[in-house]
Design a protein around this motif. Structure first.
Motif, PDB file in Angstrom:
ATOM      1  N   PRO A  66       0.814  -1.227   0.000  1.00 29.17           N
ATOM      2  CA  PRO A  66       0.000   0.000   0.000  1.00 29.17           C
ATOM      3  C   PRO A  66       0.847   1.277   0.000  1.00 29.17           C
ATOM      4  O   PRO A  66       0.429   2.306  -0.519  1.00 29.17           O
ATOM      5  N   LYS A  67       2.053   1.219   0.575  1.00 33.18           N
ATOM      6  CA  LYS A  67       2.917   2.394   0.633  1.00 33.18           C
ATOM      7  C   LYS A  67       3.805   2.534  -0.599  1.00 33.18           C
ATOM      8  O   LYS A  67       4.560   3.499  -0.718  1.00 33.18           O
ATOM      9  N   LYS A  68       3.737   1.538  -1.518  1.00 31.84           N
ATOM     10  CA  LYS A  68       4.473   1.566  -2.787  1.00 31.84           C
ATOM     11  C   LYS A  68       5.975   1.804  -2.594  1.00 31.84           C
ATOM     12  O   LYS A  68       6.621   2.529  -3.359  1.00 31.84           O
ATOM     13  N   ARG A  69       6.545   1.158  -1.583  1.00 30.87           N
ATOM     14  CA  ARG A  69       7.987   1.254  -1.350  1.00 30.87           C
ATOM     15  C   ARG A  69       8.740   0.382  -2.356  1.00 30.87           C
ATOM     16  O   ARG A  69       8.257  -0.673  -2.740  1.00 30.87           O
ATOM     17  N   ILE A  70       9.906   0.836  -2.761  1.00 30.27           N
ATOM     18  CA  ILE A  70      10.720   0.115  -3.746  1.00 30.27           C
ATOM     19  C   ILE A  70      11.828  -0.649  -3.021  1.00 30.27           C
ATOM     20  O   ILE A  70      12.613  -0.055  -2.281  1.00 30.27           O
TER      21      ILE A  70
ATOM     22  N   GLN B 163       3.837  -4.384   8.048  1.00 31.12           N
ATOM     23  CA  GLN B 163       4.378  -3.071   7.689  1.00 31.12           C
ATOM     24  C   GLN B 163       5.875  -3.086   7.425  1.00 31.12           C
ATOM     25  O   GLN B 163       6.375  -2.323   6.603  1.00 31.12           O
ATOM     26  N   THR B 164       6.606  -3.927   8.171  1.00 32.31           N
ATOM     27  CA  THR B 164       8.056  -3.967   8.010  1.00 32.31           C
ATOM     28  C   THR B 164       8.523  -5.416   7.918  1.00 32.31           C
ATOM     29  O   THR B 164       7.731  -6.354   8.096  1.00 32.31           O
ATOM     30  N   LYS B 165       9.816  -5.594   7.703  1.00 29.21           N
ATOM     31  CA  LYS B 165      10.345  -6.948   7.581  1.00 29.21           C
ATOM     32  C   LYS B 165      10.349  -7.713   8.902  1.00 29.21           C
ATOM     33  O   LYS B 165      10.665  -8.902   8.926  1.00 29.21           O
ATOM     34  N   LEU B 166       9.961  -7.048   9.995  1.00 27.57           N
ATOM     35  CA  LEU B 166       9.859  -7.740  11.272  1.00 27.57           C
ATOM     36  C   LEU B 166       8.850  -8.887  11.193  1.00 27.57           C
ATOM     37  O   LEU B 166       9.055  -9.940  11.805  1.00 27.57           O
ATOM     38  N   SER B 167       7.777  -8.708  10.413  1.00 25.32           N
ATOM     39  CA  SER B 167       6.761  -9.772  10.303  1.00 25.32           C
ATOM     40  C   SER B 167       7.349 -11.010   9.640  1.00 25.32           C
ATOM     41  O   SER B 167       7.050 -12.136  10.036  1.00 25.32           O
ATOM     42  N   ALA B 168       8.214 -10.826   8.617  1.00 28.96           N
ATOM     43  CA  ALA B 168       8.863 -11.966   7.957  1.00 28.96           C
ATOM     44  C   ALA B 168       9.806 -12.673   8.918  1.00 28.96           C
ATOM     45  O   ALA B 168       9.847 -13.907   8.977  1.00 28.96           O
TER      46      ALA B 168
END
Length: 505
Positions: free
Chosen positions: A283-287, A328-333
């Motif tokens: 949703p934030k369209k981060r690259i 939201q961040t790579k913490l979830s992975a």
């Protein structure tokens, strides 16, 4: 990374629930030890998660590599030797990241990437229907059209209809209904429900329903063969014994190097495609930095190979589940990898109570999110230049596999690019016996046939202006054709005037 723990922790639980059966299914489809799929899921979560620059992408064993892994083990003669190929593939991937080969991922058209996502969504739905019916013959991780049991996606659904397990079907339908209700705007805002992910509620419900069947309705009880099947270790020594070490004595095997290169190339391509797709869903369209991702995957594959895991790539199904669950961040992975490690050691008995039909309901929802009707209608509104490559990619992936389908989609996309450039490269007009050919962009040999056919329309005793002032490049084939036309035009009393040709290299 810890700014959004409140969102990343629930998302990690959802990814864990999705990853668990996929890790086992992919290992089974690959002809590898079941525990190897879990190892690569753990490494993909923790190692790749820490090293990756992506906020939303999740890594683990990939369905697209099952055939390569299966054939690799068979060719090399043992899984221990194949682990050496995984380590070498990781080293190659790291080198690709160092030399900045990640730029390849930017050359895939958006229509093809969106087609890939939609195809995976459709395949997920079709592949999970048998599991929802309680027909669990084909592994969860098998995403190919022709399956490991030599059935195909559609024949498997027909078989499932003939072997419906009533208890499994009831569980999947109730779980799917509850999942839809919990995901609805009205219920998702209730504080009591929002603290625990909807998917976890559904898993607990599935276990509870089967316990009820066992006590009150024995005919509906879902047997062990239709439940999650994790290997159980009685103690830490037994758990450690499930890790496999590579056989370094096989370094002289020439087949090893060819298989390592194949794994590295395919895993890198699948990673770049999944990374691009996850960025489009974000949703934030981060690259995400592609070269850093290749390096992260390279290190992950070295680690996975050293401890007995399957090849690791960025994977779109788990990435989609992560994004849909609000990661939201790579913490979830990273946390999903930690959950895999902790749960398979501490509570495998509890996890083995989860019905596969319950997990099928979760994956059906993930699949629907990827191919909901508004995605198709939005692509249709963009015109046939976007919609046709999108649709072709979906069909090609459905009836082959991910990489073949992507290749076909890109080929069709290129045809439309060529067609667009072919038609818009120049305009040709006639007014009062005078003609004008205006070059609007770069003109190459691709346009030569159409240019010559238009020049044939120039009548005798007329004047032709060839205006190249808006063009930055005209290749030598076109220049030669124009010069030849000018030389022959004098015989028909046609005067040819060039404008701006000196501006075009």
């Amino acid at each position: 990374m810890f700014k959004y723990v409140g969102k990343d922790l629930p998302a990690s639980i959802v990814v864990f629930l999705v990853a668990l059966p996929l890790c086992l299914g992919i290992a089974l489809a690959s002809g590898a030890p079941l525990f190897s799929g879990l190892i690569s899921g753990i490494v993909g979560g923790i190692v790749a998660g820490i090293l990756s620059g992506s906020h939303t992408s999740v890594s683990g064993p990939a369905a697209g590599l099952t055939v390569i892994v299966y054939n690799g083990i068979e060719t090399l003669g043992s899984y221990e030797i194949f682990l050496l190929a995984v380590i070498m593939a990781g080293v190659l991937q790291f080198i690709l990241g160092v030399v900045r080969a990640g730029v390849i991922g930017y050359y895939f058209p958006t229509s093809v990437i969106k087609g890939m996502l939609a195809a995976i969504g459709l395949i997920l739905i079709l592949k999970q229907i048998p599991h929802a019916f309680g027909y669990d013959v084909d592994p969860e991780g098998d995403m190919e059209f022709i399956q490991v049991d030599q059935e195909n996606t559609f024949s498997e659904i027909i078989n499932a209809i003939n072997f419906i397990h009533p208890g499994a079907l009831i569980v999947s339908m109730i779980c799917l209904l509850v999942l839809i209700l919990l995901k609805s705007t009205r219920l998702s805002n209730l504080k009591l429900l929002s603290y625990i992910p909807a998917e976890l509620w559904v898993v607990l419900l599935g276990i509870g329903l089967n316990s009820l069947f066992k006590l009150q309705f024995p005919d509906l009880e879902i047997e062990k063969s239709h439940l999650v099947d994790l290997p159980i270790a009685d103690n830490l020594m037994d758990f450690a014994a499930q890790f496999t070490l590579p056989d370094f004595s096989a370094l002289g095997n020439t087949n090893l190097y060819a298989i390592a290169v194949t794994v590295a190339m395919v895993a890198s391509l699948e990673t770049l495609l999944s990374l691009e797709a996850a960025d489009k869903l974000d949703p934030k369209k981060r690259i995400s930095p592609a070269n850093r991702e290749l390096r992260a995957q390279g290190v992950s594959n070295v680690v996975s190979g050293l401890i007995g895991g399957l090849p690791v790539t960025a994977v779109i199904v788990r990435s989609t589940a992560n994004i849909s669950a609000g990661g939201q961040t790579k913490l979830s992975a990273i946390l999903h990898g930690v959950l895999l490690l902790v749960c398979i050691y501490l509570i495998p008995d509890f996890l083995n109570l989860i019905p596969l039909s319950c997990l099928a309901a979760i994956l059906l929802m993930v699949g629907y999110k990827l191919i909901e009707p508004k995605i198709i209608t939005n692509m249709y509104k963009k015109g046939k230049d976007q919609f046709i490559p999108f649709a072709v990619t979906i069909i090609a992936i459905m009836f082959s596999n991910l990489l073949v389908g992507i290749g076909i989609g890109i080929a069709v996309g290129l045809l439309f690019v060529i067609r667009s450039n072919f038609r818009k490269a120049f305009t040709f007009s006639e007014a009062d016996g005078d003609y004008e050919m205006r070059f609007n962009k770069d003109v190459t040999f691709i346009n030569k046939a159409l240019i010559l056919s238009q020049l044939e329309k120039v009548k005798e005793n007329s004047h032709l202006v060839i205006d190249a002032s808006q063009s930055t490049f005209i290749d030598s084939d076109i220049r030669e054709a124009l010069d030849n036309f000018k030389d022959s035009a004098a015989d028909r009393n046609i005067t040819v005037e060039f404008k701006g040709m000196q501006n075009s290299i």
